[in-house]
Design an enzyme around this catalytic site. Structure first.
Site, PDB file in Angstrom:
ATOM      1  N   ASP A   1       0.876  -1.160   0.000  1.00 54.75           N
ATOM      2  CA  ASP A   1       0.000   0.000   0.000  1.00 54.75           C
ATOM      3  C   ASP A   1       0.927   1.228   0.000  1.00 54.75           C
ATOM      4  OD1 ASP A   1      -2.315   1.637   0.425  1.00 54.75           O
ATOM      5  OD2 ASP A   1      -1.749   1.757   2.537  1.00 54.75           O
TER       6      ASP A   1
ATOM      7  N   ASP B   1      -0.235   5.066   0.928  1.00 53.78           N
ATOM      8  CA  ASP B   1      -0.541   6.061   1.963  1.00 53.78           C
ATOM      9  C   ASP B   1      -0.447   5.442   3.354  1.00 53.78           C
ATOM     10  OD1 ASP B   1      -1.250   8.234   0.178  1.00 53.78           O
ATOM     11  OD2 ASP B   1      -3.052   7.108  -0.307  1.00 53.78           O
TER      12      ASP B   1
ATOM     13  N   THR C   1       1.237  10.169   4.142  1.00 52.88           N
ATOM     14  CA  THR C   1       0.071  10.852   3.575  1.00 52.88           C
ATOM     15  C   THR C   1      -1.237  10.493   4.266  1.00 52.88           C
ATOM     16  OG1 THR C   1       0.320   9.156   1.909  1.00 52.88           O
ATOM     17  CG2 THR C   1       0.854  11.416   1.254  1.00 52.88           C
TER      18      THR C   1
ATOM     19  N   LYS D   1      -9.370   4.900   6.357  1.00 55.60           N
ATOM     20  CA  LYS D   1      -8.041   4.494   5.882  1.00 55.60           C
ATOM     21  C   LYS D   1      -8.164   3.397   4.838  1.00 55.60           C
ATOM     22  CE  LYS D   1      -4.884   5.645   9.610  1.00 55.60           C
ATOM     23  NZ  LYS D   1      -3.870   5.105  10.512  1.00 55.60           N
TER      24      LYS D   1
ATOM     25  N   SER E   1      -2.432   0.621  -4.309  1.00 60.51           N
ATOM     26  CA  SER E   1      -2.986   1.781  -3.599  1.00 60.51           C
ATOM     27  C   SER E   1      -4.339   2.137  -4.181  1.00 60.51           C
ATOM     28  CB  SER E   1      -2.043   2.987  -3.749  1.00 60.51           C
ATOM     29  OG  SER E   1      -2.691   4.160  -3.278  1.00 60.51           O
ATOM     30  N   ALA E   2      -5.264   2.543  -3.292  1.00 61.29           N
ATOM     31  CA  ALA E   2      -6.591   2.971  -3.740  1.00 61.29           C
ATOM     32  C   ALA E   2      -6.556   4.395  -4.290  1.00 61.29           C
ATOM     33  CB  ALA E   2      -7.560   2.914  -2.566  1.00 61.29           C
TER      34      ALA E   2
ATOM     35  N   ASN F   1      -4.171   9.532  -6.803  1.00 63.41           N
ATOM     36  CA  ASN F   1      -2.997  10.417  -6.772  1.00 63.41           C
ATOM     37  C   ASN F   1      -1.684   9.630  -6.689  1.00 63.41           C
ATOM     38  OD1 ASN F   1      -4.108  13.243  -6.600  1.00 63.41           O
ATOM     39  ND2 ASN F   1      -5.188  12.338  -4.863  1.00 63.41           N
TER      40      ASN F   1
ATOM     41  N   LYS G   1     -10.975  -1.439  -1.670  1.00 68.57           N
ATOM     42  CA  LYS G   1     -10.683  -2.274  -0.508  1.00 68.57           C
ATOM     43  C   LYS G   1     -11.879  -2.130   0.443  1.00 68.57           C
ATOM     44  CE  LYS G   1      -5.803  -1.044  -1.052  1.00 68.57           C
ATOM     45  NZ  LYS G   1      -4.649  -0.295  -0.530  1.00 68.57           N
TER      46      LYS G   1
ATOM     47  N   GLU H   1       0.244  -3.219   4.638  1.00 67.59           N
ATOM     48  CA  GLU H   1      -0.852  -2.260   4.738  1.00 67.59           C
ATOM     49  C   GLU H   1      -0.925  -1.595   6.104  1.00 67.59           C
ATOM     50  OE1 GLU H   1      -3.529  -0.778   3.738  1.00 67.59           O
ATOM     51  OE2 GLU H   1      -3.851  -1.519   1.714  1.00 67.59           O
ATOM     52  N   ASP H   2      -1.426  -0.349   6.145  1.00 74.03           N
ATOM     53  CA  ASP H   2      -1.647   0.318   7.429  1.00 74.03           C
ATOM     54  C   ASP H   2      -3.133   0.398   7.796  1.00 74.03           C
ATOM     55  OD1 ASP H   2      -2.236   2.204   5.375  1.00 74.03           O
ATOM     56  OD2 ASP H   2      -2.176   3.795   6.885  1.00 74.03           O
TER      57      ASP H   2
HETATM   58  C1  BG6 Z   1      -5.998   5.464   0.181  1.00 68.37           C
HETATM   59  C2  BG6 Z   1      -6.036   6.314   1.441  1.00 68.37           C
HETATM   60  O1  BG6 Z   1      -4.682   5.034  -0.032  1.00 68.37           O
HETATM   61  O2  BG6 Z   1      -6.420   6.222  -0.946  1.00 68.37           O
HETATM   62  C3  BG6 Z   1      -7.426   6.930   1.614  1.00 68.37           C
HETATM   63  O3  BG6 Z   1      -5.746   5.486   2.558  1.00 68.37           O
HETATM   64  C4  BG6 Z   1      -7.822   7.681   0.354  1.00 68.37           C
HETATM   65  O4  BG6 Z   1      -7.380   7.800   2.716  1.00 68.37           O
HETATM   66  C5  BG6 Z   1      -7.746   6.731  -0.844  1.00 68.37           C
HETATM   67  O5  BG6 Z   1      -9.157   8.175   0.475  1.00 68.37           O
HETATM   68  C6  BG6 Z   1      -8.126   7.407  -2.151  1.00 68.37           C
HETATM   69  O6  BG6 Z   1      -7.197   8.411  -2.427  1.00 68.37           O
HETATM   70  P1  BG6 Z   1      -7.354   9.531  -3.518  1.00 68.37           P
HETATM   71  O7  BG6 Z   1      -6.001  10.170  -3.586  1.00 68.37           O
HETATM   72  O8  BG6 Z   1      -7.722   8.844  -4.808  1.00 68.37           O
HETATM   73  O9  BG6 Z   1      -8.434  10.443  -3.063  1.00 68.37           O
HETATM   74 MG    MG Z   2      -2.814   3.123   3.564  1.00 70.18          MG
END
Ligand code: BG6
Ligand code: MG
Length: 223
Positions: A16, A18, A24, A52, A121-122, A125, A151, A175-176
């Site tokens: 993961d 963030d 972040t 999260k 990562s979800a 960004n 997730k 993962e956190d």
């Molecule tokens: C995850 C974060 O990695 O990404 C969440 O833990 C976040 O907090 C999610 O909402 C989606 O991120 P983004 O940058 O697409 O809004």
């Molecule tokens: Mg995370």
């Protein structure tokens, strides 16, 4: 370390981003907090634990559970855009120095041991953030959140394993977030949690920081 699962045979580490590779998670929280304060909806660190690892739209829905009125799809879209603007300004100045201590060394050591690495990562960004952190080229695969259910669905982890061509049972996910650990376990992988064991009960092992991860304690190398 909780017994049994580790050390184990492993061919890939799936990370993961963030809250695992960089701090972040706190910035996502602050951006949501600013938005929640602006619209007068109560929101705190406790509720944030449920956000999260959860994608943008689902995160807003969790925050709006405490709203005193309902929001149209258009309004929700404007709110997630606003939060993303706050978040993007917060990471605008990010650089290599924002990697958690030990991450560069861990990735280097993983590759030296012949392990493949991928990102699950979800965050939409993530690609821009990886560029800023100077590790965009380090991963052998990056799962696309636009093509995956959020997730705790296993989709992102399964997509990462499949892009690497490695069976899920030969991967370890890191993962956190509770939702992320659930996703790793649903994918049939072993899970290392980063953070507080009380928040990550489903993980096979939990470490306080990524910098505490010693690969030789978790991985059996094939000879
Ligand atoms: C995850 C974060 O990695 O990404 C969440 O833990 C976040 O907090 C999610 O909402 C989606 O991120 P983004 O940058 O697409 O809004
Ligand atoms: Mg995370």
């Amino acid at each position: 370390m909780s017994g049994g699962v580790f050390p184990r045979y492993c061919r890939a580490l799936i990370f993961d981003l963030d809250g695992v590779l960089t701090d972040t998670a706190e910035l996502h929280y602050r951006a949501w907090k600013r938005l929640a304060d602006e619209i007068g909806v109560p929101f705190d660190e406790r509720v944030n634990l449920r956000l999260k690892g959860v994608d943008r739209a689902a995160s807003l829905d969790i925050i709006l559970e405490r709203a005193t009125r309902s929001y149209s799809a258009e309004e929700k879209h404007a709110l997630t855009d606003r939060k993303n603007g706050y978040y993007k300004s917060a990471i605008a100045t990010f650089g290599k120095e924002n990697l958690f201590p030990g991450v560069t060394e861990l990735l280097r050591e993983a590759h030296a041991k012949g392990l493949r690495t991928a990102l699950a990562s979800a965050s939409r960004n993530a690609p821009a953030l990886l560029d800023r952190l100077g590790i965009a080229e380090v991963f052998d695969a990056i799962a696309d959140p636009a093509q995956a259910r959020p997730k705790p669905s296993p989709d992102l982890f399964l997509a990462a394993a499949s892009a690497l061509g490695i069976a899920p049972q030969d991967c370890i996910g890191i993962e956190d977030a509770a939702a992320g650990i659930a996703a790793i376990k649903a994918a049939g992988m072993a899970a290392i949690g980063i953070g507080d064991p009380a928040d990550l009960a489903q993980a096979d092992a939990v470490l306080p920081r990524i910098g505490d991860l010693r690969l030789e304690e978790f991985i059996l190398q094939e000879h």
